[in-house]
Design a protein around this motif. Structure first.
Motif, PDB file in Angstrom:
ATOM      1  N   UNK A  55       0.838  -1.206   0.000  1.00  0.00           N
ATOM      2  CA  UNK A  55       0.000   0.000   0.000  1.00  0.00           C
ATOM      3  C   UNK A  55       0.869   1.251   0.000  1.00  0.00           C
ATOM      4  N   UNK A  56       1.944   1.247   0.789  1.00  0.00           N
ATOM      5  CA  UNK A  56       2.840   2.407   0.844  1.00  0.00           C
ATOM      6  C   UNK A  56       3.491   2.648  -0.514  1.00  0.00           C
ATOM      7  N   UNK A  57       3.977   1.584  -1.137  1.00  0.00           N
ATOM      8  CA  UNK A  57       4.599   1.723  -2.458  1.00  0.00           C
ATOM      9  C   UNK A  57       3.591   2.244  -3.476  1.00  0.00           C
ATOM     10  N   UNK A  58       2.355   1.738  -3.431  1.00  0.00           N
ATOM     11  CA  UNK A  58       1.324   2.196  -4.363  1.00  0.00           C
ATOM     12  C   UNK A  58       1.027   3.683  -4.165  1.00  0.00           C
ATOM     13  N   UNK A  59       0.979   4.127  -2.912  1.00  0.00           N
ATOM     14  CA  UNK A  59       0.724   5.542  -2.640  1.00  0.00           C
ATOM     15  C   UNK A  59       1.866   6.422  -3.132  1.00  0.00           C
ATOM     16  N   UNK A  60       3.090   5.960  -2.931  1.00  0.00           N
ATOM     17  CA  UNK A  60       4.245   6.734  -3.392  1.00  0.00           C
ATOM     18  C   UNK A  60       4.245   6.850  -4.910  1.00  0.00           C
ATOM     19  N   UNK A  61       3.911   5.751  -5.590  1.00  0.00           N
ATOM     20  CA  UNK A  61       3.886   5.767  -7.050  1.00  0.00           C
ATOM     21  C   UNK A  61       2.733   6.622  -7.571  1.00  0.00           C
ATOM     22  N   UNK A  62       1.585   6.570  -6.896  1.00  0.00           N
ATOM     23  CA  UNK A  62       0.398   7.286  -7.384  1.00  0.00           C
ATOM     24  C   UNK A  62       0.413   8.772  -7.020  1.00  0.00           C
ATOM     25  N   UNK A  63       1.221   9.186  -6.050  1.00  0.00           N
ATOM     26  CA  UNK A  63       1.176  10.584  -5.618  1.00  0.00           C
ATOM     27  C   UNK A  63       1.548  11.567  -6.728  1.00  0.00           C
ATOM     28  N   UNK A  64       2.612  11.326  -7.525  1.00  0.00           N
ATOM     29  CA  UNK A  64       2.882  12.276  -8.619  1.00  0.00           C
ATOM     30  C   UNK A  64       1.724  12.402  -9.606  1.00  0.00           C
ATOM     31  N   UNK A  65       1.055  11.271  -9.890  1.00  0.00           N
ATOM     32  CA  UNK A  65      -0.103  11.332 -10.780  1.00  0.00           C
ATOM     33  C   UNK A  65      -1.220  12.160 -10.156  1.00  0.00           C
ATOM     34  N   UNK A  66      -1.455  11.957  -8.854  1.00  0.00           N
ATOM     35  CA  UNK A  66      -2.475  12.740  -8.158  1.00  0.00           C
ATOM     36  C   UNK A  66      -2.122  14.227  -8.186  1.00  0.00           C
ATOM     37  N   UNK A  67      -0.853  14.546  -7.954  1.00  0.00           N
ATOM     38  CA  UNK A  67      -0.440  15.955  -7.928  1.00  0.00           C
ATOM     39  C   UNK A  67      -0.558  16.591  -9.310  1.00  0.00           C
ATOM     40  N   UNK A  68      -0.302  15.821 -10.351  1.00  0.00           N
ATOM     41  CA  UNK A  68      -0.450  16.334 -11.712  1.00  0.00           C
ATOM     42  C   UNK A  68      -1.905  16.695 -11.997  1.00  0.00           C
ATOM     43  N   UNK A  69      -2.823  15.786 -11.684  1.00  0.00           N
ATOM     44  CA  UNK A  69      -4.236  16.043 -11.927  1.00  0.00           C
ATOM     45  C   UNK A  69      -4.731  17.185 -11.043  1.00  0.00           C
ATOM     46  N   UNK A  70      -4.295  17.208  -9.790  1.00  0.00           N
ATOM     47  CA  UNK A  70      -4.699  18.277  -8.881  1.00  0.00           C
ATOM     48  C   UNK A  70      -4.230  19.631  -9.392  1.00  0.00           C
ATOM     49  N   UNK A  71      -2.977  19.712  -9.835  1.00  0.00           N
ATOM     50  CA  UNK A  71      -2.450  20.984 -10.337  1.00  0.00           C
ATOM     51  C   UNK A  71      -3.164  21.427 -11.607  1.00  0.00           C
TER      52      UNK A  71
END
Length: 291
Positions: free
Chosen positions: A31-47
């Motif tokens: 779960x931690x690895x998945x969150x770390x990998x998905x965070x840049x994608x989340x930040x891109x969409x958020x921005x």
């Protein structure tokens, strides 16, 4: 059903209690690895949805209370955005189709036929995968210039095709070898020609492997910026979608919202393609690992 002895049942319960913490630790790590990998994608969409003021804020926060479509509007209002998108589809589609066809035929040849230097050829395929793409960009630039292919989509298709073929051939070779030769002999006894066996029997059996290699070829060609920047110099009408990001870069005030919105739009086709083929992709990768 025979009941377990008390001492045996006790050992089984003890083993389950011992394995459970390790299992929980493995799941938590995943779960931690998945969150770390998905965070840049989340930040891109958020921005992409943040207003310009929040994007340039010195104290960024991982949320927004005032989502906006302005960044996407600026992206789609770009005059050549549609042309860039179509060029990317053409380049990626051609690379995927051509690499799958050529790799299938080549993998069948190295897996079924005996010829001189076959082992050398397979080693060269592995060596080709180890060479950094950046080291070959300048030689390929002069090669494309001598061929007169600069400023054309051909200068993007050929390098991606060349770099995707070694991996595809090596991977599909395992799928072809997994098909028993007795099946081909039986088809020949039944009157099937080699061409009919190749396309009507062997091709469907190795299709999951073709899907797996096609995903990697598609992602590489779709997200390419290095070749697009190096080989498309003046003919902007032949640029691909990653080049659209340069429109929003400015040395003084870059439009980071536009960059993130364009990146989000670029990501959508990759996600759609992955969703469409993910079932065959999983079975293809599983077959490659099994081999």
């Amino acid at each position: 059903m025979t009941a377990l002895r008390p001492e045996t049942a006790g050992r089984v319960r003890f083993a389950k209690r011992v394995r459970r913490p390790w299992r929980l630790a493995a799941e938590a790590s995943a779960v931690v690895v998945a969150l770390v990998v998905a965070f840049p994608l989340y930040w891109m969409v958020l921005s992409a949805f943040k207003p310009a003021g929040e994007v340039r804020s010195a104290n960024p926060v991982p949320w927004t209370l005032d989502p906006s479509w302005d960044a996407f509007r600026r992206v789609f209002e770009q005059q050549d955005f549609g042309r860039y998108f179509l060029n990317s589809v053409l380049v990626a589609g051609t690379v995927v189709t051509a690499s799958a066809l050529i790799a299938f035929l080549a993998a069948t040849a190295v897996a079924r036929f005996r010829f001189r230097l076959r082992t050398t050829l397979l080693i060269l395929l592995l060596v080709a995968q180890m060479v950094p793409v950046e080291a070959l960009t300048i030689p390929m630039f002069f090669l494309m210039r001598d061929f007169g292919a600069l400023n054309s989509l051909l200068s993007l298709i050929l390098p991606h095709l060349a770099f995707s073929l070694p991996f595809a051939i090596w991977m599909l070779r395992g799928f072809v070898k997994a098909v028993p030769e007795a099946l081909e002999e039986q088809a020949r006894i039944d009157g099937a020609s080699r061409a009919r066996f190749l396309w009507q029997i062997l091709f469907p059996l190795v299709f999951p492997g073709l899907v797996a290699t096609s995903v990697f070829s598609f992602i590489s060609a779709w997200n390419d910026f290095l070749f697009a920047k190096s080989f498309i110099i003046s003919a902007t009408e032949n640029s691909t979608l990653p080049m659209a990001l340069l429109v929003f870069f400015d040395t003084e005030t870059p439009d980071w919202g536009g960059v993130m919105a364009a990146s989000t739009v670029m990501t959508v086709p990759v996600l759609v393609f992955f969703v469409l083929v993910h079932r065959r992709l999983v079975s293809g990768l599983g077959g490659a690992v099994k081999d």
